[in-house]
Design a protein around this motif. Structure first.
Motif, PDB file in Angstrom:
ATOM      1  N   THR A 129       0.804  -1.206   0.102  1.00  0.00           N
ATOM      2  CA  THR A 129      -0.055  -0.036  -0.115  1.00  0.00           C
ATOM      3  C   THR A 129       0.890   1.343  -0.117  1.00  0.00           C
ATOM      4  N   PHE A 130       0.622   2.279  -0.730  1.00  0.00           N
ATOM      5  CA  PHE A 130       1.046   3.651  -0.713  1.00  0.00           C
ATOM      6  C   PHE A 130      -0.064   4.553  -0.320  1.00  0.00           C
ATOM      7  N   LEU A 131       0.079   5.080   0.627  1.00  0.00           N
ATOM      8  CA  LEU A 131      -1.019   6.095   1.213  1.00  0.00           C
ATOM      9  C   LEU A 131      -0.356   7.553   1.025  1.00  0.00           C
ATOM     10  N   SER A 132      -1.329   8.459   0.664  1.00  0.00           N
ATOM     11  CA  SER A 132      -0.799   9.942   0.663  1.00  0.00           C
ATOM     12  C   SER A 132      -2.383  10.384   1.004  1.00  0.00           C
ATOM     13  N   GLU A 133      -2.122  11.880   1.255  1.00  0.00           N
ATOM     14  CA  GLU A 133      -3.366  12.797   1.313  1.00  0.00           C
ATOM     15  C   GLU A 133      -4.330  12.757   0.209  1.00  0.00           C
ATOM     16  N   ASP A 134      -3.635  12.432  -0.854  1.00  0.00           N
ATOM     17  CA  ASP A 134      -4.379  12.488  -2.330  1.00  0.00           C
ATOM     18  C   ASP A 134      -4.966  11.229  -2.983  1.00  0.00           C
ATOM     19  N   LEU A 136      -4.919   6.605  -2.928  1.00  0.00           N
ATOM     20  CA  LEU A 136      -4.347   5.396  -2.028  1.00  0.00           C
ATOM     21  C   LEU A 136      -3.882   4.347  -3.111  1.00  0.00           C
ATOM     22  N   TRP A 137      -2.831   3.755  -3.167  1.00  0.00           N
ATOM     23  CA  TRP A 137      -2.289   2.934  -4.530  1.00  0.00           C
ATOM     24  C   TRP A 137      -2.189   1.425  -3.849  1.00  0.00           C
TER      25      TRP A 137
END
Length: 299
Positions: A129-134, A136-137
């Motif tokens: 998982t890659f998570l940012s404020e913009d 979710l991948w």
């Protein structure tokens, strides 16, 4: 020597999928990950199989060789660790494909026994998982399939611990943060101060997630916690075998690969395998009241 005879009983594909495909992957007597770990342990311990080991691989390979020996104890390799058997050793003594299937079938709630469609999130975990404020991948999620919820949750729950073995190293692109340092006086490994402080917090987060799933999804099924903990420990051990497989497939131990770029940085797979084996035993010890194998751990 590892007793593979107890793993010879045939298990159907359906039964294997009911356990999240954890049976044949781990217990196949020829290609299973338990058998592979045993082979790697012998190869590293006797040091007469691999043509070449890079200087950076000597410490982790030696420690893996010791840790994967029959009867190995945690304090053989890790300074300050309790003198308990490793999770790999305990699971070899305690676990068979049949007993794992029995545990899966002992669950009684519909939520824990009926299969759900994974929607392509079969291997979803924090490490995928890659998570940012913009955004979710999610990536590397595995084949969509039908499986019970406890098996479906395995990769997510094990990733609470597993993810720390593959944290990107800011100082060395392409490497992972090593979670151990070697004591020069006795050669044993010591947890870095950073990860030693994190582990209790990780257990808190893990406990919280398990309790929420247990109460809100799995209907307080009395047998499901044991099954989930067993899946988590098995998956961490399984990933250690995956790492060693990947190390070898990338040229680990073959001298010709160390003369080119392909052979650089392969020690990261060995360190990650060590982390998986360490934290699998930590989880086993932490939840032995649920797993009900305290006597085996200390024997």
């Amino acid at each position: 020597l590892m007793d593979l005879k107890k793993y010879q009983q045939p298990i159907s594909k359906l039964a294997d999928s009911y356990c999240g495909s954890a049976i044949k992957k781990n217990f196949d007597r020829n290609d299973g990950r338990f058998a592979k770990l045993f082979r790697f342990g012998q190869d590293f311990y006797f040091n007469d199989v691999f043509q070449h080991l890079d200087q950076a691989e000597l410490v982790p390979s030696r420690c893996l060789g010791m840790l994967l020996q029959p009867g190995a104890r945690m304090d053989d390799v890790f300074e300050g660790a309790a003198s308990t058997l490793t999770a790999f050793e305990v699971m070899q003594q305690h676990q068979t494909p049949q007993s794992l299937l029995e545990d899966a079938l002992s669950c009684v709630s519909d939520a824990a026994t009926q299969r759900v469609w994974t929607c392509g999130l079969t291997d979803a975990g924090l490490h995928n998982t890659f998570l940012s404020e913009d955004f979710l991948w999610l990536f590397d999620l595995g084949e969509p399939q039908l499986m019970p919820i406890p098996a479906f949750l395995t990769k997510f729950l094990m990733s609470f611990f597993h993810v720390f073995g593959m944290e990107d190293c800011a100082q060395d692109e392409g490497s992972w943060v090593v979670r151990f340092r070697q004591n020069s006086s006795n050669g044993k490994l010591v947890l870095t101060p950073e990860i030693a402080k994190r582990i209790p917090k990780v257990h808190e987060a893990f406990d919280y997630a398990v309790e929420r799933f247990f109460k809100e999804v799995l209907e307080n099924d009395p047998n499901v916690k044991k099954l989930i903990m067993k899946y988590v420990v098995l998956q961490l051990i399984s990933d250690a075998a995956f790492c060693l497989d990947r190390w070898e497939s990338k040229g680990g131990g073959e001298q010709k690969y160390y003369t080119c770029d392909r052979g650089k940085g392969l020690e990261k797979w060995l360190w990650r395998a060590l982390w998986d084996l360490y934290i699998a035993t930590d989880v086993l010890n932490q939840y032995n009241d649920v797993l009900q194998i305290a006597d085996l751990i200390a024997s």
